[in-house]
Design a protein around this motif. Structure first.
Motif, PDB file in Angstrom:
ATOM      1  N   UNK A 197       0.800  -1.251   0.041  1.00 30.72           N
ATOM      2  CA  UNK A 197      -0.171   0.051   0.076  1.00 30.72           C
ATOM      3  C   UNK A 197       0.802   1.089   0.128  1.00 30.72           C
ATOM      4  N   UNK A 198       0.343   2.165  -0.778  1.00 27.58           N
ATOM      5  CA  UNK A 198       1.102   3.637  -0.719  1.00 27.58           C
ATOM      6  C   UNK A 198       0.762   4.345   0.381  1.00 27.58           C
ATOM      7  N   UNK A 254       0.944   6.849   3.346  1.00 30.67           N
ATOM      8  CA  UNK A 254       1.963   7.656   3.905  1.00 30.67           C
ATOM      9  C   UNK A 254       2.072   7.396   5.476  1.00 30.67           C
ATOM     10  N   UNK A 255       1.000   6.804   6.081  1.00 29.23           N
ATOM     11  CA  UNK A 255       0.896   6.408   7.383  1.00 29.23           C
ATOM     12  C   UNK A 255       2.087   5.712   7.702  1.00 29.23           C
ATOM     13  N   UNK A 290       4.711   7.942   8.712  1.00 22.49           N
ATOM     14  CA  UNK A 290       4.443   8.764   9.658  1.00 22.49           C
ATOM     15  C   UNK A 290       4.265   7.933  11.081  1.00 22.49           C
ATOM     16  N   UNK A 293      14.225  -1.244  -1.051  1.00 21.51           N
ATOM     17  CA  UNK A 293      13.080  -0.433  -0.623  1.00 21.51           C
ATOM     18  C   UNK A 293      11.912  -0.456  -1.500  1.00 21.51           C
ATOM     19  N   UNK A 294      10.499  -0.735  -1.335  1.00 21.79           N
ATOM     20  CA  UNK A 294       9.665  -0.383  -2.252  1.00 21.79           C
ATOM     21  C   UNK A 294       9.645   1.090  -2.713  1.00 21.79           C
ATOM     22  N   UNK A 295       9.392   1.349  -3.699  1.00 25.13           N
ATOM     23  CA  UNK A 295       9.457   2.734  -4.401  1.00 25.13           C
ATOM     24  C   UNK A 295       8.277   3.726  -3.931  1.00 25.13           C
ATOM     25  N   UNK A 296       7.084   3.353  -3.557  1.00 22.96           N
ATOM     26  CA  UNK A 296       6.390   4.775  -2.932  1.00 22.96           C
ATOM     27  C   UNK A 296       6.830   4.726  -1.504  1.00 22.96           C
ATOM     28  N   UNK A 319       9.642   6.891  -1.366  1.00 17.93           N
ATOM     29  CA  UNK A 319       9.625   8.320  -1.772  1.00 17.93           C
ATOM     30  C   UNK A 319       8.699   9.015  -0.663  1.00 17.93           C
ATOM     31  N   UNK A 320       7.768   8.235   0.141  1.00 24.18           N
ATOM     32  CA  UNK A 320       7.050   9.049   1.091  1.00 24.18           C
ATOM     33  C   UNK A 320       7.990   9.178   2.413  1.00 24.18           C
ATOM     34  N   UNK A 358      10.208  12.219   2.073  1.00 29.89           N
ATOM     35  CA  UNK A 358       9.232  13.495   2.421  1.00 29.89           C
ATOM     36  C   UNK A 358       8.986  13.725   3.768  1.00 29.89           C
ATOM     37  N   UNK A 359       9.339  12.992   4.732  1.00 29.03           N
ATOM     38  CA  UNK A 359       8.891  12.813   6.171  1.00 29.03           C
ATOM     39  C   UNK A 359      10.150  12.842   6.997  1.00 29.03           C
TER      40      UNK A 359
END
Lengths: 473, 207
Positions: free
Chosen positions: B85-86, B88-89, B92, B107-110, B113-114, B117-118
């Protein structure tokens, strides 16, 4: 004459606002941004905090699907009591869409459905487009020849505010399926076999393009099933070149180009397929005629076997992966070498953005017609959209399911991710047409066997994991 | 949004499992939040607590419940971390718990990326380095590594260091606090020019 290009490359180049430069990502324009209740609230908050508008509400489309009830007796008022948190999230989406003028298909709207079902259904997702959504199964829309991929919530905010994303160009991976499928073998079996071959990280950093005779022979909904699970192979996107099947599917849909614009669009779309001689970064080929109905045994979609096969033995697993393999089997309460066929199950779920379209329901109904669901088995049939539901009711499919003893539900994501109360009890086994068999995905302690709608329907009759070819013969 | 990140030393929490998906990192039942907070208790909750209930009994042998790893701020994970799943939680929840970095062979791509960004640094290493880190932390839970984002180096407990790859733009953003949305907003004139040259073929309000 320009050099030969792949379908991916053509779409990518068309959407570059800024090209990739030394140390800097490309800025990629987004033609269609799909939004749902779960991954958007924090993005809208970010916009509010910065005082930013949504740049293109006319290229944005929102629906409610993840946490909506599929029990027809639960309306919005009841939901506030049953699921205050989920209900608040739906209210938040409503408020955000109203504030920014974004079209939203809320509960009760007859255009509502799973985001990856309604996009193609409305003709909103079209060849050559870039399509994104805060949802990994956005890869589904690649079936029409669109570059479609899932993004995180920060990126949802980027697209809302700028209609653009910062991206590095992925590599390309041709996944070629030659030959003709055997009877009883369908799109879901193709993609499960692909993931079993490549592994669930096999496509990382790549965009798949599915080619070959078996792919060309699929109808649009079968192609959506294949592209949908590209992410389960690690690829963010999966593409299938548009052809006459694509154009026939799109023509006349509410948001598809019409009149003179239609002819112009089709002319343009015909230029999209990969040119002869274009190079992919990687290529793999499977023999479609050798594929069998597939079923998963483990806790990721790559752990799949032909239905007549057995769970691998320890020594077939690389030594460094054995601990994870054993952990998966412990969770599933299965043994190495065990046959899955004949394994008793508790639940059958036909639904999800992978397999909830009209043709999926037709396939399941053809197996269930005139037959009964096994005693004690719970069978949920969850259409992907309200439109699919109405069509199935008009054409008598719903009655087939009800007569067989299955539950006919409202549209939504439902038991695929078990956010809305539709879930497995701890220890239960399900044959599911969804896309993920991760631990607890369909409910804490629940155990999932992923399979096609045909296999699910056959298993619904026997109450066991069943080869559909035995039921139909 | 993200904290600036230059150089960080710490111990590691070993999670030697391949293909840890984001449903394990944070189950779907936690996705009903409308902000980014309150997710730390759900982090790995189905592995961390009996019946997945943060109010319930901790599962003693899960890495986050072991006293010797209680202070670890670096997660040492198996291949293909963050698949599925994408949401972003997932980053977080990891950041909410206190993790600053995840080390894995892939690592999985999404998720990658997520995370970037955090302020959660993903550090890709070779299989040899990964194996040596798992060995080091098994031998001594207090074994420390140092991640230097500026130099893109990972200092190993046994001495020596290895380089790691990170997207140069994400690195720049982490180092100097560049805001990615702000960077995009600064391209408004290019976006406007693009839109003028590429009229939309769709109006979602027409459905």
């Amino acid at each position: 004459m320009s050099r030969p290009r792949t379908l991916f490359e053509k779409i990518w180049r068309r959407h570059l606002v800024a090209t990739e430069a030394e140390g800097l990502p490309a800025t990629l324009y987004v033609d269609l941004h799909l939004v749902h209740e779960v991954t958007s609230p924090q993005a809208f908050t970010e916009l509010a905090e910065r005082g930013l508008p949504v740049r293109r509400p006319d290229l944005t489309l929102a629906t409610m699907d993840h946490s909506t009830p599929t029990d027809p007796s639960i309306d919005t008022a009841k939901l506030r009591v049953l699921d205050p948190e989920g209900s608040a999230q739906l209210d938040r989406l409503l408020a955000n869409c109203e504030r920014h003028g974004i079209p939203l298909y809320a509960m009760g709207d007859e255009r509502r459905g799973i985001v990856h079902v309604i996009g193609p259904e409305l003709g909103a997702t079209q060849p050559g487009m870039t399509v994104v959504c805060g949802d990994s199964h956005t890869s589904t829309h690649g079936a029409v020849g669109a570059l479609a991929f899932g993004i995180g919530t920060s990126e949802v905010g980027h697209v809302l505010a700028t209609q653009c994303l910062l991206q590095h160009r992925p590599k390309t991976y041709e996944v070629r399926i030659d030959g003709r499928l055997q009877e009883g073998v369908v799109a879901k079996d193709i993609i499960l076999a692909v993931i079993a071959r490549l592994g669930i990280g096999g496509g990382t950093g790549h965009v798949f393009e599915y080619t070959g005779e078996a792919i060309r022979a699929l109808d649009m909904e079968g192609r959506m099933t294949v592209c949908n699970m590209s992410i389960e192979g690690g690829a963010r996107a999966g593409l299938i070149a548009p052809d006459d099947v694509t154009f026939a599917y799109l023509e006349g849909r509410p948001m598809a180009p019409a009149g003179d614009a239609w002819e112009g669009a089709v002319d343009d779309w015909r230029s999209l397929p990969t040119d002869d001689g274009a190079a992919y970064d990687r290529t793999t080929t499977l023999d479609g005629s050798a594929l069998e109905p597939m079923v998963t045994y483990g806790t990721n979609p790559g752990m799949a076997i032909p239905i007549a096969g057995a769970v691998p033995e320890d020594d077939a697993i690389e030594p460094e992966k054995r601990a994870s393999f054993r952990k998966a089997l412990d969770y599933m309460a299965l043994e190495p070498g065990q046959q899955l066929q004949g394994k008793p199950i508790d639940v059958v779920f036909v639904g999800s953005c992978t397999n909830s379209r009209y043709s999926d329901l037709v396939a399941a109904a053809n197996v269930l017609r005139g037959r009964k669901v096994a005693d004690g088995l719970r069978v949920l049939i969850v259409p992907g959209s309200d439109a699919v539901k109405r069509q199935a009711e008009r054409d008598g499919l719903a009655q087939v399911f009800v007569d067989a003893g299955a539950e006919w539900r409202e549209a939504g994501c439902s038991m695929c991710l078990a956010m809305n109360g539709d879930q497995l009890a701890p220890g239960q086994y399900a044959v599911s047409t969804s896309n993920r068999n991760f631990e607890g995905r369909q409910g804490a302690g629940g155990r999932t066997f992923l399979a096609s709608p045909l296999t699910a329907a056959a298993s619904a009759i026997t109450g066991r994991v069943t080869d559909v070819r035995e039921v139909l013969s | 949004m993200s904290k600036s990140f230059t150089r960080f030393s710490g111990t590691m929490a070993p999670l030697p499992i391949q293909n840890v998906d984001t449903d394990q990192i944070i189950p779907a039942s936690y996705l009903k939040v409308t902000d980014r907070s309150g997710l730390a208790s759900g982090l790995f909750c189905r592995w961390r607590y009996r019946d997945g209930d943060p109010e319930g009994e901790p599962i003693a042998d899960f890495v986050l419940n072991r006293a010797e790893h209680a202070d670890a701020r670096i997660l040492l994970a198996g291949d293909n971390f963050g698949c599925g799943s994408s949401r972003e939680h997932a980053p977080w929840a990891l950041v909410g718990y206190g993790f600053r970095a995840v080390i894995s062979t892939s690592f999985a791509d999404i998720f990658r990326s997520n995370s970037l960004k955090n302020g959660l640094l993903v550090v890709p290493v070779t299989e040899e380095v990964s194996a040596s880190l798992f060995d080091a932390v098994a031998a001594d839970p207090a074994a420390e590594v140092t991640i230097d984002l500026e130099a893109q180096t990972l200092s190993l407990p046994a001495g020596g260091e290895t380089n790691f790859e990170v997207d140069p733009f994400a690195r720049r953003c982490l180092l100097d606090g560049t805001d990615q949305l702000g960077y995009l907003l600064n391209q408004a004139s290019s976006i406007q020019a693009f839109e003028a040259a590429h009229p939309a073929r769709l109006d979602t309000r027409s459905g």
